[in-house]
Design a protein around this motif. Structure first.
Motif, PDB file in Angstrom:
ATOM      1  N   ARG A  46      68.842  30.448  94.946  1.00 49.34           N
ATOM      2  CA  ARG A  46      69.313  29.067  94.757  1.00 49.34           C
ATOM      3  C   ARG A  46      70.522  28.990  93.831  1.00 49.34           C
ATOM      4  NH1 ARG A  46      66.913  25.306  92.591  1.00 49.34           N
ATOM      5  NH2 ARG A  46      67.459  23.672  94.079  1.00 49.34           N
ATOM      6  N   GLY A  47      71.238  30.094  93.741  1.00 48.03           N
ATOM      7  CA  GLY A  47      72.363  30.149  92.805  1.00 48.03           C
ATOM      8  C   GLY A  47      73.444  29.123  93.087  1.00 48.03           C
ATOM      9  N   MET A  48      73.786  28.926  94.372  1.00 47.06           N
ATOM     10  CA  MET A  48      74.856  27.977  94.689  1.00 47.06           C
ATOM     11  C   MET A  48      74.385  26.526  94.528  1.00 47.06           C
ATOM     12  SD  MET A  48      77.470  29.850  95.208  1.00 47.06           S
ATOM     13  CE  MET A  48      76.732  30.869  93.913  1.00 47.06           C
ATOM     14  N   ALA A  49      73.117  26.272  94.793  1.00 48.87           N
ATOM     15  CA  ALA A  49      72.576  24.930  94.572  1.00 48.87           C
ATOM     16  C   ALA A  49      72.596  24.584  93.087  1.00 48.87           C
ATOM     17  CB  ALA A  49      71.162  24.833  95.125  1.00 48.87           C
ATOM     18  N   MET A  50      72.231  25.539  92.259  1.00 48.17           N
ATOM     19  CA  MET A  50      72.235  25.310  90.813  1.00 48.17           C
ATOM     20  C   MET A  50      73.665  25.135  90.293  1.00 48.17           C
ATOM     21  SD  MET A  50      69.334  28.184  89.977  1.00 48.17           S
ATOM     22  CE  MET A  50      69.497  28.119  88.204  1.00 48.17           C
ATOM     23  N   LEU A  51      74.599  25.925  90.844  1.00 48.26           N
ATOM     24  CA  LEU A  51      76.000  25.785  90.437  1.00 48.26           C
ATOM     25  C   LEU A  51      76.520  24.414  90.826  1.00 48.26           C
ATOM     26  CD1 LEU A  51      78.681  26.981  89.386  1.00 48.26           C
ATOM     27  CD2 LEU A  51      79.053  27.893  91.689  1.00 48.26           C
ATOM     28  N   ALA A  52      76.218  23.978  92.037  1.00 47.93           N
ATOM     29  CA  ALA A  52      76.679  22.663  92.497  1.00 47.93           C
ATOM     30  C   ALA A  52      76.123  21.548  91.615  1.00 47.93           C
ATOM     31  CB  ALA A  52      76.248  22.452  93.949  1.00 47.93           C
ATOM     32  N   GLN A  53      74.863  21.658  91.250  1.00 52.10           N
ATOM     33  CA  GLN A  53      74.249  20.637  90.396  1.00 52.10           C
ATOM     34  C   GLN A  53      74.944  20.570  89.041  1.00 52.10           C
ATOM     35  OE1 GLN A  53      70.004  20.960  90.065  1.00 52.10           O
ATOM     36  NE2 GLN A  53      69.892  19.612  88.282  1.00 52.10           N
ATOM     37  N   THR A 208      92.495  33.125  93.216  1.00 50.71           N
ATOM     38  CA  THR A 208      91.966  33.973  92.156  1.00 50.71           C
ATOM     39  C   THR A 208      90.809  34.782  92.726  1.00 50.71           C
ATOM     40  OG1 THR A 208      92.561  32.371  90.439  1.00 50.71           O
ATOM     41  CG2 THR A 208      90.901  34.023  89.875  1.00 50.71           C
ATOM     42  N   VAL A 209      90.812  36.072  92.442  1.00 48.71           N
ATOM     43  CA  VAL A 209      89.744  36.955  92.912  1.00 48.71           C
ATOM     44  C   VAL A 209      88.769  37.199  91.766  1.00 48.71           C
ATOM     45  CG1 VAL A 209      89.193  39.238  93.823  1.00 48.71           C
ATOM     46  CG2 VAL A 209      91.269  38.056  94.581  1.00 48.71           C
ATOM     47  N   LEU A 210      87.488  37.056  92.045  1.00 48.99           N
ATOM     48  CA  LEU A 210      86.433  37.282  91.062  1.00 48.99           C
ATOM     49  C   LEU A 210      85.604  38.481  91.525  1.00 48.99           C
ATOM     50  CD1 LEU A 210      84.731  36.470  88.594  1.00 48.99           C
ATOM     51  CD2 LEU A 210      83.479  34.899  90.098  1.00 48.99           C
ATOM     52  N   LEU A 211      85.472  39.481  90.662  1.00 43.47           N
ATOM     53  CA  LEU A 211      84.786  40.711  91.033  1.00 43.47           C
ATOM     54  C   LEU A 211      83.574  40.974  90.155  1.00 43.47           C
ATOM     55  CD1 LEU A 211      87.935  42.997  91.467  1.00 43.47           C
ATOM     56  CD2 LEU A 211      86.624  41.858  93.279  1.00 43.47           C
ATOM     57  N   ALA A 212      82.475  41.416  90.792  1.00 43.91           N
ATOM     58  CA  ALA A 212      81.337  41.967  90.062  1.00 43.91           C
ATOM     59  C   ALA A 212      81.674  43.426  89.789  1.00 43.91           C
ATOM     60  CB  ALA A 212      80.067  41.840  90.889  1.00 43.91           C
ATOM     61  N   THR A 234      86.730  39.316  86.199  1.00 41.40           N
ATOM     62  CA  THR A 234      85.616  40.242  86.388  1.00 41.40           C
ATOM     63  C   THR A 234      84.396  39.774  85.600  1.00 41.40           C
ATOM     64  OG1 THR A 234      87.151  42.099  86.657  1.00 41.40           O
ATOM     65  CG2 THR A 234      84.858  42.639  86.182  1.00 41.40           C
ATOM     66  N   ILE A 235      83.232  39.878  86.247  1.00 44.26           N
ATOM     67  CA  ILE A 235      81.957  39.674  85.567  1.00 44.26           C
ATOM     68  C   ILE A 235      81.274  41.031  85.473  1.00 44.26           C
ATOM     69  CG2 ILE A 235      79.657  38.634  85.724  1.00 44.26           C
ATOM     70  CD1 ILE A 235      80.915  36.210  87.014  1.00 44.26           C
ATOM     71  N   ASP A 236      80.804  41.381  84.301  1.00 40.18           N
ATOM     72  CA  ASP A 236      80.230  42.703  84.058  1.00 40.18           C
ATOM     73  C   ASP A 236      78.807  42.757  84.598  1.00 40.18           C
ATOM     74  OD1 ASP A 236      79.830  45.258  83.216  1.00 40.18           O
ATOM     75  OD2 ASP A 236      79.687  44.789  81.083  1.00 40.18           O
ATOM     76  N   THR A 237      78.700  43.017  85.904  1.00 35.01           N
ATOM     77  CA  THR A 237      77.401  43.059  86.562  1.00 35.01           C
ATOM     78  C   THR A 237      77.492  43.933  87.800  1.00 35.01           C
ATOM     79  OG1 THR A 237      75.647  41.726  87.573  1.00 35.01           O
ATOM     80  CG2 THR A 237      77.907  41.008  87.947  1.00 35.01           C
ATOM     81  N   SER A 238      76.345  44.394  88.266  1.00 37.28           N
ATOM     82  CA  SER A 238      76.269  45.096  89.539  1.00 37.28           C
ATOM     83  C   SER A 238      75.697  44.192  90.630  1.00 37.28           C
ATOM     84  CB  SER A 238      75.381  46.344  89.413  1.00 37.28           C
ATOM     85  OG  SER A 238      74.070  45.978  89.015  1.00 37.28           O
ATOM     86  N   SER A 239      75.383  42.951  90.282  1.00 40.60           N
ATOM     87  CA  SER A 239      74.785  42.018  91.228  1.00 40.60           C
ATOM     88  C   SER A 239      75.870  41.384  92.095  1.00 40.60           C
ATOM     89  CB  SER A 239      74.012  40.921  90.489  1.00 40.60           C
ATOM     90  OG  SER A 239      73.555  39.943  91.398  1.00 40.60           O
ATOM     91  N   ALA A 252      79.220  30.122  86.358  1.00 42.74           N
ATOM     92  CA  ALA A 252      79.397  28.684  86.127  1.00 42.74           C
ATOM     93  C   ALA A 252      80.540  28.419  85.156  1.00 42.74           C
ATOM     94  CB  ALA A 252      78.100  28.073  85.609  1.00 42.74           C
ATOM     95  N   ASP A 253      80.634  29.226  84.099  1.00 38.78           N
ATOM     96  CA  ASP A 253      81.706  29.061  83.117  1.00 38.78           C
ATOM     97  C   ASP A 253      83.074  29.309  83.758  1.00 38.78           C
ATOM     98  OD1 ASP A 253      79.806  28.534  81.205  1.00 38.78           O
ATOM     99  OD2 ASP A 253      79.849  30.539  80.316  1.00 38.78           O
ATOM    100  N   ILE A 254      83.157  30.364  84.577  1.00 42.77           N
ATOM    101  CA  ILE A 254      84.440  30.706  85.212  1.00 42.77           C
ATOM    102  C   ILE A 254      84.847  29.620  86.197  1.00 42.77           C
ATOM    103  CG2 ILE A 254      85.452  32.263  86.929  1.00 42.77           C
ATOM    104  CD1 ILE A 254      84.056  34.557  85.443  1.00 42.77           C
ATOM    105  N   VAL A 255      83.905  29.161  87.030  1.00 42.15           N
ATOM    106  CA  VAL A 255      84.232  28.116  88.017  1.00 42.15           C
ATOM    107  C   VAL A 255      84.656  26.828  87.311  1.00 42.15           C
ATOM    108  CG1 VAL A 255      83.351  26.701  89.890  1.00 42.15           C
ATOM    109  CG2 VAL A 255      82.746  29.118  89.778  1.00 42.15           C
ATOM    110  N   THR A 256      83.966  26.478  86.239  1.00 43.45           N
ATOM    111  CA  THR A 256      84.304  25.264  85.486  1.00 43.45           C
ATOM    112  C   THR A 256      85.719  25.343  84.925  1.00 43.45           C
ATOM    113  OG1 THR A 256      81.976  24.888  84.900  1.00 43.45           O
ATOM    114  CG2 THR A 256      83.639  23.776  83.561  1.00 43.45           C
ATOM    115  N   ARG A 257      86.061  26.473  84.324  1.00 42.74           N
ATOM    116  CA  ARG A 257      87.412  26.644  83.771  1.00 42.74           C
ATOM    117  C   ARG A 257      88.454  26.650  84.884  1.00 42.74           C
ATOM    118  NH1 ARG A 257      84.853  30.662  80.579  1.00 42.74           N
ATOM    119  NH2 ARG A 257      85.811  32.294  81.849  1.00 42.74           N
TER     120      ARG A 257
END
Length: 261
Positions: A46-53, A208-212, A234-239, A252-257
């Motif tokens: 539900r990651g995108m639903a939570m981001l949208a909210q 803008t490109v966002l990479l895990a 870049t987000i420091d994750t393997s997910s 969420a922080d990156i999208v907001t900015r």
């Protein structure tokens, strides 16, 4: 924060009825979220639903949809390469339901990012945030050569992996297949990779490109995009889908900015 209102709706795409969700907001800049792969519009965990909210609570209207043949939508699922009409129809539906929106930004992960890179301009989207764009044309069941190379490099630095090798804990046959794939992988990017990286470069500052950092798809994209200078975060994750709690917050922080720029 504004009161959050989520509306369920549908729209037509070449005779099929597509399901969609609008999280309402008063801002004139709206965000279209495009799901990757066969993922439904709610996103992984539900990651995108939570981001949208979260974004709508701050005033940004957010529109999500299931492409044909996915989730609650009618039609045949023919993959992202045949989803241009779905994207165009979703943009039209978003503008119809939120007529106060005069600038449209879009976010997509994996092959949704690829779709946005290739078709977003013609759909009338102003800016795109592209997470882990898909550039891989699979030829076998192994990871991309870039990911294999990175994995071997990490293993060579790990004493535990040498102990596994000496004790027979490593599949030698699989390792040989990986080495063969690295050897036969051409130095030039694939046709899809070339199309995608060139399309992103053509967006200029609007992409803008966002990479895990440790995701195989992101590694393959980084390798394919070496010839271009792109705006990258870049987000420091393997997910791959930014599924962990810390990843969700970072996203969420990156999208907001990015929306506020």
């Amino acid at each position: 924060m504004a009161d959050h209102v989520r509306r369920l709706t549908t729209f037509d795409c070449d005779g099929a009825t597509l399901a969609a969700t609008l999280d309402e907001g008063e801002h004139a800049t709206g965000l279209l979220i495009v799901s990757g792969g066969n993922e439904v519009r709610h996103g992984a965990h539900r990651g995108m639903a939570m981001l949208a909210q979260a974004l709508a609570a701050r005033g940004t209207p957010v529109f999500r949809y299931d492409r044909r043949g996915v989730g609650d939508s009618d039609g045949d699922n023919r993959g992202f390469a045949h989803a241009s009409a779905d994207l165009h129809a979703a943009v039209a539906a978003f503008r119809r339901l939120a007529p106060h929106v005069n600038r449209l930004h879009a976010f997509g992960n994996c092959d949704a990012a690829t779709l946005l890179a290739l078709e977003g301009r013609s759909a009338g989207i102003n800016r795109v945030l592209l997470a882990n764009p898909w550039t891989i044309e699979p030829t076998d069941d192994l990871p991309p050569a870039t990911a294999i190379r990175a994995g071997y490099a990490q293993q060579l630095r790990d004493p535990a992996e040498w102990r596994r090798l000496l004790s027979g804990g490593i599949d030698i046959g699989k390792a040989i297949k990986g080495l063969m794939k690295i050897a036969r992988t051409p130095s030039q990017p694939s046709t899809l990779a070339t199309r995608v990286t060139q399309a992103i470069a053509a967006w200029g500052n609007d992409a803008t490109v966002l990479l895990a950092r440790d995701d195989n798809t992101a590694r393959a994209f980084t390798d394919a995009a070496r010839a271009h200078t792109l705006q990258t975060l870049t987000i420091d994750t393997s997910s791959h889908s930014f599924a962990r709690a810390a990843d969700k917050q970072a996203l969420a922080d990156i999208v907001t900015r990015w929306l506020a720029e």
